[in-house]
Design an enzyme around this catalytic site. Structure first.
Site: not given
Length: 301
Positions: A268, A60, A64-65, A62, A210, A140
């Site tokens: 995570h 996805h 941090d990914h 976001h 997530d 999410h």
């Protein structure tokens, strides 16, 4: 099947923890799953050859990914890569990466192929003669997919004693391994199971990060060999987990139990906690076979 955790902590990178990224080696294929900041540094630290990475799966959008992706794409260019790079991720990933490349005048000298995902149903996104990869729809705050990696069933194994006993010519070996019966010169039919052993059992790996606690994913991950499921919070932050659409350690364990998976890997983690051992302690009250992800840790299955 080997899994190397490059990063497994939530939100922002720190001096001693990294956001989500991992490398799965299955059937001699190397897949990069998510690409948080610092991924290429972690690849070097773990001595993973950049040239072996041809497929990147982004869960996805976001940061941090995927914030490490454009840096990795650029480094591949500096290393004079010529092999195509396939990127699988939510619609928008192509626009984001191409904008950065265009404004920095850093177009790669290799094929950069985007496979943008929009479906809210599970779909096959990669397949060759050894491995198949399917999406796992997750819940999410933004459109998110997990990924299910499955080995394909291989050839049956020759029972050489039986094959030689029937004096079967080598030219029929592949036919036998493909599961076919054999007709001898005298007309006798030798059934395949008398000439072969079952193929090596296939392995499977499910990546789910997530996501909020969501039992609708259970049919997709039923009885997988290894499940990586996010466990951002402990029980004390259960309400916060719901608000942010993340899972607790016990919720990850509950999904593993109900899906009857063989092994659960948790990760995570929120960095608010002093020890990741707390996650295992809580989860083991529900599901026994638990491993804790940590940066630089490798697992062989």
């Amino acid at each position: 099947m080997n899994l190397t955790i490059l990063g497994c902590y939530a939100a922002t990178p720190r001096t001693f923890t990294n956001p989500t990224s991992q490398v799965l080696e299955i059937k001699n294929r190397l897949f990069l799953i998510d690409c948080g900041e610092g991924t290429q540094v972690q690849l070097r630290k773990n001595k993973i050859r950049f040239s072996r990475i041809n497929h990147v799966f982004i869960s996805h959008l976001h940061g941090d990914h995927f914030f490490g992706l454009v840096g990795l794409v650029s480094t591949f260019m500096l290393l004079n890569r010529i092999t195509d790079l396939h990127i699988y991720g939510p619609k928008g990933i192509k626009e984001i990466i191409n904008l950065q490349l265009r404004l920095s005048n850093s177009w790669p000298n290799y094929g950069l192929l985007f496979h943008e995902l929009e479906s809210k149903e599970s779909e096959i996104v990669f397949e060759d003669d050894k491995v198949i990869v399917k999406t796992i729809p997750l819940k999410h705050r933004v459109y998110t997919n997990g990924f299910l990696f499955q080995e394909k069933v291989g050839d049956r194994k020759l029972d050489m004693n039986a094959v030689q006993n029937y004096e079967i010519d080598k030219c029929y070996y592949q036919k036998i391994k493909n599961g076919k019966d054999i007709i001898l010169d005298d007309g006798r039919v030798i059934e395949n199971h008398k000439l072969t052993f079952d193929p090596i059992p296939v392995k499977s790996y499910a990546f789910c990060s997530d996501t909020v606690y969501d039992e609708s994913i259970i049919p997709y991950i039923k009885e997988v060999d290894v499940l990586y499921h996010e466990s951002t919070f402990l029980d004390s932050e259960e309400v916060l987990a719901g608000k942010t659409m993340h899972s607790t350690a016990k919720e990850a364990a509950t999904i593993a139990l109900k899906a009857n998976v063989k092994q659960l890997i948790m990760g995570h983690y929120s960095t608010r906690y002093d020890s990741i051992e707390l996650f295992k302690e809580q989860a083991e009250t529900i599901f026994p076979n638990i491993l804790l992800a940590d940066d630089g840790k490798s697992f062989e299955f």
